[in-house]
Scaffold this motif. Sequence first.
Motif, PDB file in Angstrom:
ATOM      1  N   UNK A   1     -22.939   9.443 -33.142  1.00 25.96           N
ATOM      2  CA  UNK A   1     -22.372   7.900 -33.034  1.00 25.96           C
ATOM      3  C   UNK A   1     -20.542   8.023 -33.626  1.00 25.96           C
ATOM      4  N   UNK A   2     -20.105   8.769 -34.370  1.00 21.09           N
ATOM      5  CA  UNK A   2     -19.022   9.200 -34.687  1.00 21.09           C
ATOM      6  C   UNK A   2     -17.937   9.413 -34.039  1.00 21.09           C
ATOM      7  N   UNK A   3     -18.307  10.069 -32.482  1.00 22.15           N
ATOM      8  CA  UNK A   3     -17.168  10.262 -32.216  1.00 22.15           C
ATOM      9  C   UNK A   3     -17.435  10.123 -30.470  1.00 22.15           C
ATOM     10  N   UNK A   4     -18.908  10.113 -29.790  1.00 23.01           N
ATOM     11  CA  UNK A   4     -19.149   9.092 -28.344  1.00 23.01           C
ATOM     12  C   UNK A   4     -18.451   8.864 -27.810  1.00 23.01           C
ATOM     13  N   UNK A   5     -18.780   9.014 -26.299  1.00 23.95           N
ATOM     14  CA  UNK A   5     -18.640   8.384 -25.341  1.00 23.95           C
ATOM     15  C   UNK A   5     -19.590   8.159 -24.455  1.00 23.95           C
ATOM     16  N   UNK A   6     -19.567   6.670 -23.630  1.00 25.75           N
ATOM     17  CA  UNK A   6     -20.540   6.242 -23.016  1.00 25.75           C
ATOM     18  C   UNK A   6     -21.123   7.349 -21.985  1.00 25.75           C
ATOM     19  N   UNK A   7     -20.505   8.418 -21.938  1.00 26.54           N
ATOM     20  CA  UNK A   7     -20.743   9.118 -20.105  1.00 26.54           C
ATOM     21  C   UNK A   7     -21.750  10.563 -21.087  1.00 26.54           C
ATOM     22  N   UNK A   8     -22.171  11.401 -20.855  1.00 27.49           N
ATOM     23  CA  UNK A   8     -22.735  12.817 -21.181  1.00 27.49           C
ATOM     24  C   UNK A   8     -21.716  13.908 -20.397  1.00 27.49           C
ATOM     25  N   UNK A   9     -20.740  13.503 -19.559  1.00 27.82           N
ATOM     26  CA  UNK A   9     -20.166  14.011 -18.975  1.00 27.82           C
ATOM     27  C   UNK A   9     -18.283  14.340 -19.699  1.00 27.82           C
ATOM     28  N   UNK A  10     -17.767  15.829 -19.798  1.00 29.19           N
ATOM     29  CA  UNK A  10     -16.282  15.662 -20.140  1.00 29.19           C
ATOM     30  C   UNK A  10     -15.752  15.592 -19.234  1.00 29.19           C
ATOM     31  N   UNK A  11     -14.674  14.811 -19.647  1.00 23.25           N
ATOM     32  CA  UNK A  11     -13.491  15.130 -18.272  1.00 23.25           C
ATOM     33  C   UNK A  11     -13.214  16.370 -18.176  1.00 23.25           C
ATOM     34  N   UNK A  12     -12.886  16.671 -16.789  1.00 19.37           N
ATOM     35  CA  UNK A  12     -12.131  17.332 -16.304  1.00 19.37           C
ATOM     36  C   UNK A  12     -10.278  17.437 -16.708  1.00 19.37           C
TER      37      UNK A  12
ATOM     38  N   UNK B   1      -6.154   8.587 -21.499  1.00 17.20           N
ATOM     39  CA  UNK B   1      -7.293   7.487 -20.120  1.00 17.20           C
ATOM     40  C   UNK B   1      -6.808   8.224 -18.890  1.00 17.20           C
ATOM     41  N   UNK B   2      -5.791   8.740 -18.379  1.00 15.80           N
ATOM     42  CA  UNK B   2      -5.831   9.762 -17.472  1.00 15.80           C
ATOM     43  C   UNK B   2      -7.036  10.682 -16.645  1.00 15.80           C
ATOM     44  N   UNK B   3      -6.731  11.485 -18.065  1.00 14.83           N
ATOM     45  CA  UNK B   3      -8.241  12.664 -17.849  1.00 14.83           C
ATOM     46  C   UNK B   3      -9.683  12.022 -17.576  1.00 14.83           C
ATOM     47  N   UNK B   4      -8.990  11.217 -18.350  1.00 16.14           N
ATOM     48  CA  UNK B   4     -11.065  10.446 -18.261  1.00 16.14           C
ATOM     49  C   UNK B   4     -11.321  10.488 -19.998  1.00 16.14           C
ATOM     50  N   UNK B   5     -10.969  10.915 -20.760  1.00 15.66           N
ATOM     51  CA  UNK B   5     -11.033  11.056 -22.142  1.00 15.66           C
ATOM     52  C   UNK B   5     -11.628   9.212 -22.600  1.00 15.66           C
TER      53      UNK B   5
END
Length: 180
Positions: A13-24, A164-168
Amino acid sequence: MFSCIVVTIILAVFSRSCSADCPKITTQKDFNATKYLGVWYEIERNNIIFEVASKCENATYTANDNGTVGVWNQAVTEYSGYYSIHGVARVKDPTEPGALEVIFSNPPRKGDYNVITTDYSEYALVYACEPIPIIGVRMEFIWILSRKKALSPSRINELKQILKVMGANVENVKPTKQDC
């Protein structure tokens, strides 16, 4: 088992993003730990569970005789006042010197510390990510650091754009109070 699931959900909840995959991500290829040593102030961060209700965050990095880096993080929290924690950082792979692992002993905690970019004298951008596939989210850890207690808005925006460009997800990256 139930308590592990609850803790995972709270962390998400505190540091989440909607995707389970981390960006490259790409770390700084020519990263030099010796130039990085010294004091860094936290200028902005996302919602990181272990930094909730804290301000005046800073980190001091020192050289250890064995080639690792000593880590001393300090902050003031609303709950307990002054807080500090010591750890050690080490490069995970010599071919990628900007990708480090930090190990804290009390409380025990280990995590990635990826230096995306730094000029060593003004700013540093640090990122880490842990996927939680069970609930389909990822925990992101984002720190914008500076050698001084402030950084220009244009530099902050530039660093956020790199993420942002990295997908974070930079939506929840907010200023850290440095009024101590």
